[in-house]
Design an enzyme around this catalytic site. Sequence first.
Site, PDB file in Angstrom:
ATOM      1  N   SER A   1       0.811  -1.216   0.000  1.00 30.23           N
ATOM      2  CA  SER A   1       0.000   0.000   0.000  1.00 30.23           C
ATOM      3  C   SER A   1       0.844   1.266   0.000  1.00 30.23           C
ATOM      4  O   SER A   1       0.447   2.285  -0.579  1.00 30.23           O
ATOM      5  CB  SER A   1      -0.960   0.001   1.197  1.00 30.23           C
ATOM      6  OG  SER A   1      -0.271  -0.230   2.403  1.00 30.23           O
TER       7      SER A   1
ATOM      8  N   HIS B   1       2.110   4.910   5.060  1.00 25.73           N
ATOM      9  CA  HIS B   1       1.507   5.684   3.985  1.00 25.73           C
ATOM     10  C   HIS B   1       2.026   7.113   3.981  1.00 25.73           C
ATOM     11  O   HIS B   1       2.329   7.680   2.917  1.00 25.73           O
ATOM     12  CB  HIS B   1      -0.023   5.695   4.143  1.00 25.73           C
ATOM     13  CG  HIS B   1      -0.644   4.343   3.969  1.00 25.73           C
ATOM     14  ND1 HIS B   1      -1.928   4.064   4.354  1.00 25.73           N
ATOM     15  CD2 HIS B   1      -0.152   3.205   3.427  1.00 25.73           C
ATOM     16  CE1 HIS B   1      -2.210   2.796   4.061  1.00 25.73           C
ATOM     17  NE2 HIS B   1      -1.144   2.271   3.516  1.00 25.73           N
TER      18      HIS B   1
END
Length: 208
Positions: free
Chosen positions: A148, A200
């Site tokens: 991710s 992230h």
Amino acid sequence: MRVSGGVSPQGTSISSQFSVWYKSLPLITRYVFTTCVAIHIISMLVGFDAYGNVCMSPYFIVRRYEVYRAFTSVVFHGGVLHIVFNMLAFVPLGSSLERAIGSVQYMYTILVFCVIGACLHALGGYTLAMNPVLPLPRELNKCSIGLSGVIFGLIVVDTSMSGLQSRSIFGLFSVPAKYYPWALLVLFQLLMPNVSFMGHLSWLGLHP
């Protein structure tokens, strides 16, 4: 009445459809997809769960010089839903970018993201752990795995290349294109609070 034995387009088997789809993927996107899925399946079959040995961890990268974690952390996933959602996001995005910039440049971009992302992740972890205002020492040993982070990096590139003034968030509402990655970050944290915020956020540090 005699019925033809041919197979109609509607009757095409799922395996045949998958084969056509799989072969249509650009080289590097196909390789990353295959690697992630194969590693996850093998991990499930052999019962591997020692993610602490392969995850992105500020302490082990800086103090133990285990720089390989910059690459191993992105191909391991913590569960079926984790890898399914990541692959659903990665494949169309990665395919589009690879076709736009070419396989060599695309591969180089991913490798650079892995290295820079690991550096930013380690820097962020140590900053949170050692800041004099509100130190959070546990951040040094926090582990993150999954693709991710790379996906967020690719979103930054895709947003920069698209030239669009605004982008839609799952068809719900639109935001200015330059804030699109940040809006996704906030939305993902609200929907999946257990995902790695620092992972992230580190990749979004590449956002101009």
